[in-house]
Write a protein that holds these residues in place. Structure first.
Motif, PDB file in Angstrom:
ATOM      1  N   SER A   1       0.851  -1.190   0.000  1.00 26.08           N
ATOM      2  CA  SER A   1       0.000   0.000   0.000  1.00 26.08           C
ATOM      3  C   SER A   1       0.886   1.240   0.000  1.00 26.08           C
ATOM      4  CB  SER A   1      -0.897   0.007   1.235  1.00 26.08           C
ATOM      5  OG  SER A   1      -1.652   1.195   1.295  1.00 26.08           O
ATOM      6  N   GLY A   2       0.840   1.978  -1.101  1.00 26.43           N
ATOM      7  CA  GLY A   2       1.667   3.171  -1.229  1.00 26.43           C
ATOM      8  C   GLY A   2       3.131   2.897  -1.496  1.00 26.43           C
ATOM      9  N   ALA A   3       3.515   1.622  -1.626  1.00 24.48           N
ATOM     10  CA  ALA A   3       4.943   1.258  -1.734  1.00 24.48           C
ATOM     11  C   ALA A   3       5.745   2.004  -0.667  1.00 24.48           C
ATOM     12  CB  ALA A   3       5.490   1.536  -3.126  1.00 24.48           C
ATOM     13  N   GLU A   4       5.197   2.014   0.551  1.00 26.90           N
ATOM     14  CA  GLU A   4       5.718   2.873   1.625  1.00 26.90           C
ATOM     15  C   GLU A   4       6.705   2.137   2.516  1.00 26.90           C
ATOM     16  OE1 GLU A   4       4.063   5.822   5.176  1.00 26.90           O
ATOM     17  OE2 GLU A   4       2.688   4.442   4.173  1.00 26.90           O
ATOM     18  N   LEU A   5       7.911   2.666   2.587  1.00 20.23           N
ATOM     19  CA  LEU A   5       8.908   2.173   3.530  1.00 20.23           C
ATOM     20  C   LEU A   5       8.389   2.374   4.952  1.00 20.23           C
ATOM     21  CD1 LEU A   5      11.961   1.306   4.057  1.00 20.23           C
ATOM     22  CD2 LEU A   5      12.393   3.781   4.238  1.00 20.23           C
ATOM     23  N   PHE A   6       8.395   1.313   5.761  1.00 23.36           N
ATOM     24  CA  PHE A   6       7.950   1.485   7.143  1.00 23.36           C
ATOM     25  C   PHE A   6       8.941   0.951   8.159  1.00 23.36           C
ATOM     26  CE2 PHE A   6       6.339  -2.741   6.137  1.00 23.36           C
ATOM     27  CZ  PHE A   6       6.462  -3.462   7.315  1.00 23.36           C
ATOM     28  N   SER A   7      10.048   0.385   7.684  1.00 19.50           N
ATOM     29  CA  SER A   7      11.063  -0.086   8.616  1.00 19.50           C
ATOM     30  C   SER A   7      12.423  -0.080   7.944  1.00 19.50           C
ATOM     31  CB  SER A   7      10.724  -1.507   9.097  1.00 19.50           C
ATOM     32  OG  SER A   7      11.733  -2.001   9.960  1.00 19.50           O
ATOM     33  N   LEU A   8      13.412   0.398   8.678  1.00 18.41           N
ATOM     34  CA  LEU A   8      14.807   0.337   8.250  1.00 18.41           C
ATOM     35  C   LEU A   8      15.630   0.062   9.501  1.00 18.41           C
ATOM     36  CD1 LEU A   8      16.922   0.664   5.980  1.00 18.41           C
ATOM     37  CD2 LEU A   8      17.044   3.094   6.572  1.00 18.41           C
ATOM     38  N   LYS A   9      16.189  -1.144   9.564  1.00 21.49           N
ATOM     39  CA  LYS A   9      16.880  -1.581  10.770  1.00 21.49           C
ATOM     40  C   LYS A   9      18.316  -1.978  10.455  1.00 21.49           C
ATOM     41  CE  LYS A   9      12.794  -3.549  13.066  1.00 21.49           C
ATOM     42  NZ  LYS A   9      12.223  -4.810  13.634  1.00 21.49           N
ATOM     43  N   ASN A  10      19.188  -1.752  11.448  1.00 26.99           N
ATOM     44  CA  ASN A  10      20.535  -2.281  11.332  1.00 26.99           C
ATOM     45  C   ASN A  10      20.571  -3.707  11.897  1.00 26.99           C
ATOM     46  OD1 ASN A  10      20.578  -2.031  14.137  1.00 26.99           O
ATOM     47  ND2 ASN A  10      21.939  -0.246  14.139  1.00 26.99           N
TER      48      ASN A  10
ATOM     49  N   TYR B   1      15.066   2.779  12.525  1.00 24.48           N
ATOM     50  CA  TYR B   1      15.348   4.167  12.164  1.00 24.48           C
ATOM     51  C   TYR B   1      14.146   4.887  11.549  1.00 24.48           C
ATOM     52  CZ  TYR B   1      20.309   3.543  13.155  1.00 24.48           C
ATOM     53  OH  TYR B   1      21.507   3.326  13.800  1.00 24.48           O
ATOM     54  N   ILE B   2      13.075   4.175  11.236  1.00 23.92           N
ATOM     55  CA  ILE B   2      11.901   4.801  10.630  1.00 23.92           C
ATOM     56  C   ILE B   2      10.814   4.961  11.684  1.00 23.92           C
ATOM     57  CG2 ILE B   2      10.088   4.557   8.865  1.00 23.92           C
ATOM     58  CD1 ILE B   2      12.829   5.223   7.709  1.00 23.92           C
ATOM     59  N   TRP B   3      10.146   6.088  11.644  1.00 26.38           N
ATOM     60  CA  TRP B   3       9.068   6.415  12.583  1.00 26.38           C
ATOM     61  C   TRP B   3       7.981   5.336  12.555  1.00 26.38           C
ATOM     62  CZ3 TRP B   3       6.778   8.356  16.533  1.00 26.38           C
ATOM     63  CH2 TRP B   3       5.429   8.697  16.527  1.00 26.38           C
ATOM     64  N   GLU B   4       7.486   4.983  13.726  1.00 27.14           N
ATOM     65  CA  GLU B   4       6.537   3.875  13.878  1.00 27.14           C
ATOM     66  C   GLU B   4       5.144   4.150  13.329  1.00 27.14           C
ATOM     67  OE1 GLU B   4       4.786   4.811  18.339  1.00 27.14           O
ATOM     68  OE2 GLU B   4       6.670   3.706  18.165  1.00 27.14           O
ATOM     69  N   GLY B   5       4.819   5.432  13.084  1.00 27.47           N
ATOM     70  CA  GLY B   5       3.511   5.749  12.505  1.00 27.47           C
ATOM     71  C   GLY B   5       2.385   5.851  13.519  1.00 27.47           C
ATOM     72  N   ASN B   6       2.707   6.193  14.753  1.00 22.15           N
ATOM     73  CA  ASN B   6       1.681   6.386  15.782  1.00 22.15           C
ATOM     74  C   ASN B   6       0.719   7.482  15.335  1.00 22.15           C
ATOM     75  OD1 ASN B   6       0.150   7.077  18.023  1.00 22.15           O
ATOM     76  ND2 ASN B   6       1.865   7.017  19.456  1.00 22.15           N
ATOM     77  N   PRO B   7      -0.582   7.155  15.126  1.00 23.75           N
ATOM     78  CA  PRO B   7      -1.516   8.152  14.604  1.00 23.75           C
ATOM     79  C   PRO B   7      -1.801   9.290  15.571  1.00 23.75           C
ATOM     80  CG  PRO B   7      -2.668   6.127  15.186  1.00 23.75           C
ATOM     81  CD  PRO B   7      -1.206   5.830  15.301  1.00 23.75           C
ATOM     82  N   ASP B   8      -1.414   9.164  16.834  1.00 22.93           N
ATOM     83  CA  ASP B   8      -1.580  10.284  17.764  1.00 22.93           C
ATOM     84  C   ASP B   8      -0.739  11.477  17.312  1.00 22.93           C
ATOM     85  OD1 ASP B   8      -3.279   8.770  19.283  1.00 22.93           O
ATOM     86  OD2 ASP B   8      -1.786   8.266  20.822  1.00 22.93           O
TER      87      ASP B   8
END
Length: 283
Positions: A17-26, A32-39
């Protein structure tokens, strides 16, 4: 659906959905990517297409005919197809359809290509004009970087010493008001007051990269030489910062509405392909 790619240093996960990056980890599993908390803000790294920012009255014209587009366009809210995958790369595709043609009267294909290379994630945009006429468009990134410590513990270091003039948004449109981002020893210390008028909009920069510092140590680097404009944004008290390489930006209040005459717009010839790329490197 989600797809994950990895190499010996990193892993990246992308929503279809959206080809959206949602995680980048070492390899230590640090995110390193924001968790997307809707608050605060319910997204992670949306693609902005076929416009960046907001249109005046959310409306534009092509050959005198009126159309409407929401802020940042529609691609971020559509399902992409995974068309190719290797261990360390993935290619996602969005094709125009009956619904997109109602909002944007051009046939196109948009590809997002994610590739891991050592400690870097390369994100490439490929725009293919399948129409028989020129196609006006903008494209941009909106990745949110998680900042786990106090916001004031972070700073930005631009590649070059320059006057960091940014434009003020008024009612989501670019105003004629500008400010200069103050630097200390070529660093911009972060604080929430910087964003009390929404995003910082840089129409043009000499720098092709910037580094986020955490407690004065390099944390993460963006390289964006293909993108002349940049947005920087967060929300009050939110533990993230968006670094947004752009080709285009919001309308001005004086905009005529003609999409071909929009400031910062690109025009792609029929049957031609446009590509641009930026990278995020963990330091």
């Amino acid at each position: 659906m989600n797809t994950t790619i990895s190499n010996s240093t990193l892993s990246a996960s992308i929503k279809h959905s959206g080809a959206e990056l949602f995680s980048l980890k070492n390899k230590q599993n640090k995110e390193y990517i924001w968790e997307g908390n809707p608050d605060f803000w319910g997204k992670h790294s949306p693609v902005l297409f076929p416009i960046v920012g907001t249109l005046k009255n959310n409306t534009y014209t092509i050959d005198g005919e009126e159309y409407q587009l929401p802020r940042h366009g529609f691609a971020r809210d559509m399902d992409f197809q995974l068309v190719k995958k290797t261990d360390n790369s993935a290619v996602f595709s969005l094709q125009s359809d009956v619904e997109t043609l109602k909002k944007y009267p051009f046939e196109f294909e948009l590809q997002l290509i994610y590739t891991l290379e050592e400690a870097s994630l390369n994100i490439e945009y490929k725009v293919i004009n399948k129409s028989k006429t020129k196609m006006p468009f903008s494209i941009g990134a909106h990745p949110a970087i998680a900042l786990p410590e106090n916001f004031e513990n972070y700073a930005l270091e631009f590649e070059k010493e320059e006057v960091l003039k940014y434009y003020i948004l008024e009612n989501d449109l670019i105003s004629n008001k500008t400010e200069v981002l103050e630097t200390t020893d070529n660093l911009v210390p972060l604080n929430y007051k910087l964003f009390e008028n929404d995003a910082l909009i840089f129409k043009s920069l000499e720098s092709n990269s910037l580094t986020i510092l955490e407690n004065s140590k390099p944390y993460l680097k963006f390289d964006f030489k293909d993108f002349p404009s940049l947005g920087i944004w967060t929300k009050d008290q939110a533990p993230f910062l968006c670094i947004e390489p752009w080709l285009g930006y919001s309308d001005t209040a004086e905009n005529s509405g003609d999409l071909f005459k929009k400031e910062g717009i690109l025009a792609l010839d029929a049957n031609q392909t446009f590509t641009s790329k930026f990278s995020i490197t963990l330091l």
